[in-house]
Motif scaffolding. Structure first.
Motif: not given
Length: 183
Positions: A94-119
């Motif tokens: 397991q690895m944890l990723f941390v996200a923080y919204n510094p704005t003054d409004k609610p926001m929605t995000a989507q993460a797109i993964p990629s793995v290298a090398p492709s093989k």
């Protein structure tokens, strides 16, 4: 040559161009996949994994590096808890990723993964990932998002280093978040 014949040839050529463009549109997906594989970009991870069928290979180590980047219009702070881990193929990690919204409004995000090398992407199995769902953060909210994964024991022996990269996109405009009560 008559004007009618000239017009007919022009229309025929234009129709052939349209048919060719339509066919090329269908060919783009396989062409894209071949290009990604040839250049080692946009590696997609493997599908479901039967974790109970394999044990970890303690004699072998693979270094997994984690990258977290924001798309151009994303203002969140986004990072992995560590830059890399050394894992044994077959072991659940397991690895944890941390996200923080510094704005003054609610926001929605989507993460797109990629793995290298492709093989190696076919040998990287995510059993839990924040990238499977959209993330909504309220103003000033911080969240820890786990990624649980298994590097398959069948990973080719010459692959000793993998990179799991996420790019975080702001999708608030297409999926507006719902503000929490009291805000």
């Amino acid at each position: 040559m008559s004007e009618a014949l000239s017009t007919r040839r022009l229309v025929t050529r234009l129709l052939l161009v349209v048919v060719g463009m339509f066919g090329f549109g269908f060919a783009l997906v396989p062409i894209y996949d071949v290009m990604c594989q040839a250049f080692g970009i946009n590696g997609k991870t493997a599908g479901a994994y039967e974790a109970g069928l394999q044990t970890s290979d303690e004699s072998r180590q693979v270094r997994v590096q984690f990258l977290a980047t924001n798309a151009a219009d994303m203002v969140w702070e986004f990072r992995a808890e560590a830059d890399e881990l050394v894992v044994h193929p077959g072991a659940s990690t397991q690895m944890l990723f941390v996200a923080y919204n510094p704005t003054d409004k609610p926001m929605t995000a989507q993460a797109i993964p990629s793995v290298a090398p492709s093989k190696a992407a076919a040998f990287f199995h995510k059993t839990e990932c924040f990238c499977f769902t959209q993330q909504v953060l309220q103003p000033g909210e911080r969240i820890e998002m786990p990624v649980r994964f298994i590097v398959d024991r069948a990973l080719p022996a010459d692959v000793k280093h993998l990179t799991l990269a996420y790019t975080l996109f702001d999708i608030t405009a297409s999926k507006p978040p719902v503000a929490q009560a009291g805000q």
